[in-house]
Design a protein around this motif. Structure first.
Motif, mmCIF file in Angstrom:
data_model
loop_
_atom_site.group_PDB
_atom_site.id
_atom_site.type_symbol
_atom_site.label_atom_id
_atom_site.label_comp_id
_atom_site.label_asym_id
_atom_site.label_seq_id
_atom_site.Cartn_x
_atom_site.Cartn_y
_atom_site.Cartn_z
ATOM 1 N N GLU A 165 0.844 -1.180 0.000
ATOM 2 C CA GLU A 165 0.000 0.000 0.000
ATOM 3 C C GLU A 165 0.891 1.246 0.000
ATOM 4 N N PRO A 166 0.326 2.415 -0.381
ATOM 5 C CA PRO A 166 1.157 3.638 -0.403
ATOM 6 C C PRO A 166 1.866 3.928 0.908
ATOM 7 N N ALA A 167 1.193 3.715 2.038
ATOM 8 C CA ALA A 167 1.839 3.976 3.327
ATOM 9 C C ALA A 167 3.001 3.017 3.563
ATOM 10 N N GLU A 168 2.903 1.799 3.078
ATOM 11 C CA GLU A 168 3.994 0.844 3.224
ATOM 12 C C GLU A 168 5.193 1.260 2.381
ATOM 13 N N ILE A 169 4.922 1.759 1.179
ATOM 14 C CA ILE A 169 6.023 2.216 0.313
ATOM 15 C C ILE A 169 6.716 3.417 0.948
ATOM 16 N N ASP A 170 5.936 4.312 1.555
ATOM 17 C CA ASP A 170 6.547 5.433 2.278
ATOM 18 C C ASP A 170 7.455 4.918 3.394
ATOM 19 N N ALA A 171 7.002 3.877 4.100
ATOM 20 C CA ALA A 171 7.803 3.317 5.191
ATOM 21 C C ALA A 171 9.089 2.689 4.654
ATOM 22 N N LEU A 172 9.026 2.052 3.489
ATOM 23 C CA LEU A 172 10.226 1.474 2.877
ATOM 24 C C LEU A 172 11.169 2.570 2.393
ATOM 25 N N ARG A 173 10.615 3.668 1.894
ATOM 26 C CA ARG A 173 11.461 4.802 1.506
ATOM 27 C C ARG A 173 12.237 5.312 2.717
ATOM 28 N N GLU A 174 11.546 5.453 3.835
ATOM 29 C CA GLU A 174 12.184 5.942 5.053
ATOM 30 C C GLU A 174 13.265 4.975 5.524
ATOM 31 N N ALA A 175 12.963 3.684 5.466
ATOM 32 C CA ALA A 175 13.954 2.687 5.886
ATOM 33 C C ALA A 175 15.189 2.736 4.993
ATOM 34 N N GLY A 202 34.881 -11.029 -2.612
ATOM 35 C CA GLY A 202 33.498 -11.047 -3.065
ATOM 36 C C GLY A 202 33.026 -9.637 -3.351
ATOM 37 N N ALA A 203 31.917 -9.536 -4.082
ATOM 38 C CA ALA A 203 31.321 -8.233 -4.389
ATOM 39 C C ALA A 203 29.826 -8.421 -4.604
ATOM 40 N N ARG A 204 29.040 -7.487 -4.095
ATOM 41 C CA ARG A 204 27.587 -7.503 -4.301
ATOM 42 C C ARG A 204 27.087 -6.067 -4.291
ATOM 43 N N ILE A 205 26.219 -5.732 -5.205
ATOM 44 C CA ILE A 205 25.593 -4.409 -5.246
ATOM 45 C C ILE A 205 24.104 -4.614 -5.041
ATOM 46 N N GLU A 206 23.560 -3.987 -3.997
ATOM 47 C CA GLU A 206 22.159 -4.242 -3.654
ATOM 48 C C GLU A 206 21.392 -2.949 -3.419
ATOM 49 N N ASP A 207 20.278 -2.847 -4.126
ATOM 50 C CA ASP A 207 19.320 -1.769 -3.923
ATOM 51 C C ASP A 207 17.939 -2.356 -3.694
ATOM 52 N N ILE A 208 17.124 -1.631 -2.928
ATOM 53 C CA ILE A 208 15.703 -1.947 -2.812
ATOM 54 C C ILE A 208 14.956 -1.082 -3.817
ATOM 55 N N ALA A 209 14.031 -1.713 -4.543
ATOM 56 C CA ALA A 209 13.257 -1.011 -5.563
ATOM 57 C C ALA A 209 11.787 -1.384 -5.425
ATOM 58 N N VAL A 210 10.914 -0.523 -5.918
ATOM 59 C CA VAL A 210 9.477 -0.801 -5.879
ATOM 60 C C VAL A 210 8.876 -0.471 -7.234
ATOM 61 N N CYS A 211 8.019 -1.344 -7.723
ATOM 62 C CA CYS A 211 7.321 -1.087 -8.975
ATOM 63 C C CYS A 211 6.240 -0.029 -8.765
ATOM 64 N N THR A 212 6.181 0.914 -9.692
ATOM 65 C CA THR A 212 5.166 1.966 -9.655
ATOM 66 C C THR A 212 4.342 1.893 -10.934
ATOM 67 N N GLU A 268 4.391 4.009 -13.154
ATOM 68 C CA GLU A 268 5.228 4.550 -14.226
ATOM 69 C C GLU A 268 6.425 3.661 -14.572
ATOM 70 N N GLY A 269 6.808 2.770 -13.653
ATOM 71 C CA GLY A 269 7.990 1.949 -13.916
ATOM 72 C C GLY A 269 8.598 1.414 -12.643
ATOM 73 N N LEU A 270 9.810 1.881 -12.308
ATOM 74 C CA LEU A 270 10.518 1.388 -11.138
ATOM 75 C C LEU A 270 11.102 2.564 -10.367
ATOM 76 N N GLU A 271 10.904 2.562 -9.058
ATOM 77 C CA GLU A 271 11.533 3.544 -8.178
ATOM 78 C C GLU A 271 12.588 2.828 -7.352
ATOM 79 N N VAL A 272 13.837 3.232 -7.499
ATOM 80 C CA VAL A 272 14.927 2.665 -6.714
ATOM 81 C C VAL A 272 15.037 3.478 -5.429
ATOM 82 N N LEU A 273 14.917 2.809 -4.281
ATOM 83 C CA LEU A 273 14.827 3.516 -3.010
ATOM 84 C C LEU A 273 16.181 3.869 -2.425
ATOM 85 N N ASN A 274 17.212 3.086 -2.707
ATOM 86 C CA ASN A 274 18.554 3.394 -2.199
ATOM 87 C C ASN A 274 19.271 4.318 -3.174
ATOM 88 N N GLN A 275 19.913 5.336 -2.633
ATOM 89 C CA GLN A 275 20.496 6.373 -3.485
ATOM 90 C C GLN A 275 22.004 6.524 -3.338
#
Length: 359
Positions: free
Chosen positions: A134-144, A332-342, A344-351
Motif C-alpha cells: 500500500e502507499p503507506a507501506e512504500i513510504d515506510a520502505l522509503r524511510e527505511a 566477493g562483491a555484491r551491489i544491492e538496492d531496494i526497488a518498488v514497482c510503480t 510509471e515503472g521502477l523507483e529505486v529507493l537506495n540512493q
C-alpha cells in the motif's frame, strides 16, 4: 487493519478456506498491527471466512494487545487453561490455513484437536496481500532505505586498515539505530576472502590495505519495515585487477537489471538480464545466488527474483536487486538496492553511489 482482514477473507473465499490461524510474526503484525512476542504461551488470531475475528491470547498479554490498538475481540486464557481448546471452540470444520511459520508443535496439536478439518498453509492468502504494498507501506520502505543510506554514507568513520570486522560491525550496528532504525537485523562486513561468503557476517579478522570489503546491512524501523543495502569498499590501496574487472561487470549487470525491472515483466526475466551479462563476461560461476527477494515487514518475503519464478511484476511490489560475484577464498562483491514497482515503472529507493568506494 480492518481492510486487510476483509481482503484476507476475500482471498480465503476464493481459495475455499474456512478459517485462518495466525500466530506471532510478520503475518499477524500485517493483519492486525499487533507485534506480538513469540512466546511459549499461545497467541493466535482466529479469522473465519464468515464471522468476527478473535485474538486468542494469554491473560498476561491482554494489555499489550490492547495497547497495539486492536479493534477485534480478545479471548484470554489463564495459566492453567488449554488455549488450543479455546481456538478449536472458535472454529467450524473445514479447510484451515495456518501461517507458514507456525511452530510445528502447535500445528500438530491443532491437527489433533481438529480431526474433522484439513490444515493447509495460509501463505497463499497472506502473501498475496503482503506482496502488493500500500502507499503507506512504500513510504515506510522509503524511510527505511534513506536511513540505511545514511549509515553507508558514514562508512569512512569506521572502515580502515588495522581494525577487525567485528569492531567495524559494532560501530555500524550503533549507527543503524542512531540513523532511525528500531532494531539491527544484520551486519555483514566481509573483508578479503571473507567477502566470498555472501552471508559471512563478522569475525576477528583484521582488515588489510587493498582488500575489497562487502558491507551488507539492514534493520527494522519503528514503523515495522525493513532496510537492506549492500555497498563495496576498499581501504589503503587499490584492490587486485581481477576484482576490478569483475566489479565493472557487476555494475553493468545491476544497472541493466534496474533498467529492465518494471510492471509487466516477470521476476525471472530480471534475474536473467543480469545473469546473462555476467555469464558473457566470464563470471557465470561466480554468481551463486538469486538476484533478489521481496521486502516489507520481513527482510526476505515474496516476490523472489529468481529463475523459474514466472510471476509478473505489478505496481506495489518491492524487492531487492543484488547480483554478486564471489571468488572463493579471495574476494566477493555484491551491489544491492531496494526497488518498488510503480505505475510509471521502477523507483529505486537506495540512493548511495554504486561504484567501488575507496576510503
Amino acid at each position: 487493519m480492518t481492510d486487510r482482514l476483509a481482503r484476507a477473507r476475500q482471498q480465503m473465499a476464493e481459495r475455499g478456506l474456512s478459517s485462518l490461524l495466525i500466530t506471532p510474526g510478520a503475518d499477524l503484525r500485517y493483519l492486525t498491527g499487533y507485534h506480538a512476542k513469540p512466546l511459549e504461551r499461545l497467541t493466535c488470531l482466529v479469522l473465519p471466512v464468515d464471522g468476527e475475528p478473535t485474538l486468542v491470547a494469554p491473560a498476561l498479554e491482554k494489555a499489550a494487545a490492547q495497547a497495539a490498538g486492536l479493534t477485534i475481540d480478545i479471548a484470554t486464557w489463564g495459566e492453567n487453561d488449554d488455549p488450543f481448546s479455546l481456538v478449536a471452540d472458535l472454529l467450524s470444520e473445514g479447510t484451515i490455513g495456518v501461517d507458514n511459520q507456525m511452530w510445528a508443535e502447535r500445528v500438530l496439536t491443532l491437527q489433533e484437536r481438529l480431526p474433522g478439518s484439513h490444515l493447509t498453509l495460509a501463505g497463499p492468502v497472506v502473501n498475496e496481500l503482503r506482496m502488493r504494498k500500500e502507499p503507506a507501506e512504500i513510504d515506510a520502505l522509503r524511510e527505511a532505505s534513506a536511513s540505511i543510506d545514511r549509515v553507508h554514507a558514514r562508512m569512512g568513520e569506521w572502515l580502515r586498515t588495522g581494525r577487525t570486522e567485528r569492531e567495524v560491525g559494532a560501530d555500524i550496528a550503533r549507527a543503524i539505530v542512531e540513523e532511525g532504525h528500531e532494531a539491527v537485523d544484520f551486519v555483514i562486513v566481509g573483508s578479503g576472502p571473507n567477502g566470498s561468503s555472501p552471508h559471512h557476517e563478522v569475525s576477528d579478522r583484521v582488515i588489510e590495505a587493498g582488500e575489497p570489503v562487502v558491507v551488507d546491512i539492514g534493520g527494522t524501523t519503528p514503523a515495522g519495515y525493513c532496510s537492506d543495502s549492500t555497498r563495496n569498499y576498499v581501504v589503503g590501496s587499490q584492490p587486485p585487477d581481477d576484482y576490478l574487472a569483475a566489479y565493472a561487470a557487476l555494475e553493468q549487470a545491476q544497472a541493466a537489471q534496474r533498467a529492465h525491472a518494471r510492471p509487466g515483466v516477470s521476476a525471472e526475466s530480471v534475474d536473467a538480464v543480469g545473469r546473462n551479462l555476467l555469464a558473457e563476461a566470464g563470471y557465470a560461476d561466480l554468481f551463486i545466488h538469486r538476484t533478489g527477494h521481496g521486502i516489507g515487514q520481513e527482510t526476505h518475503e515474496e516476490p523472489y527474483i529468481i529463475a523459474g519464478n514466472d510471476l509478473v511484476l505489478e505496481p506495489g511490489m518491492a524487492f531487492s536487486i543484488e547480483p554478486g560475484c564471489y571468488a572463493q577464498g579471495r574476494w566477493g562483491a555484491r551491489i544491492e538496492d531496494i526497488a518498488v514497482c510503480t505505475d510509471e515503472g521502477l523507483e529505486v529507493l537506495n540512493q548511495r553511489p554504486r561504484e567501488l568506494v575507496v576510503l
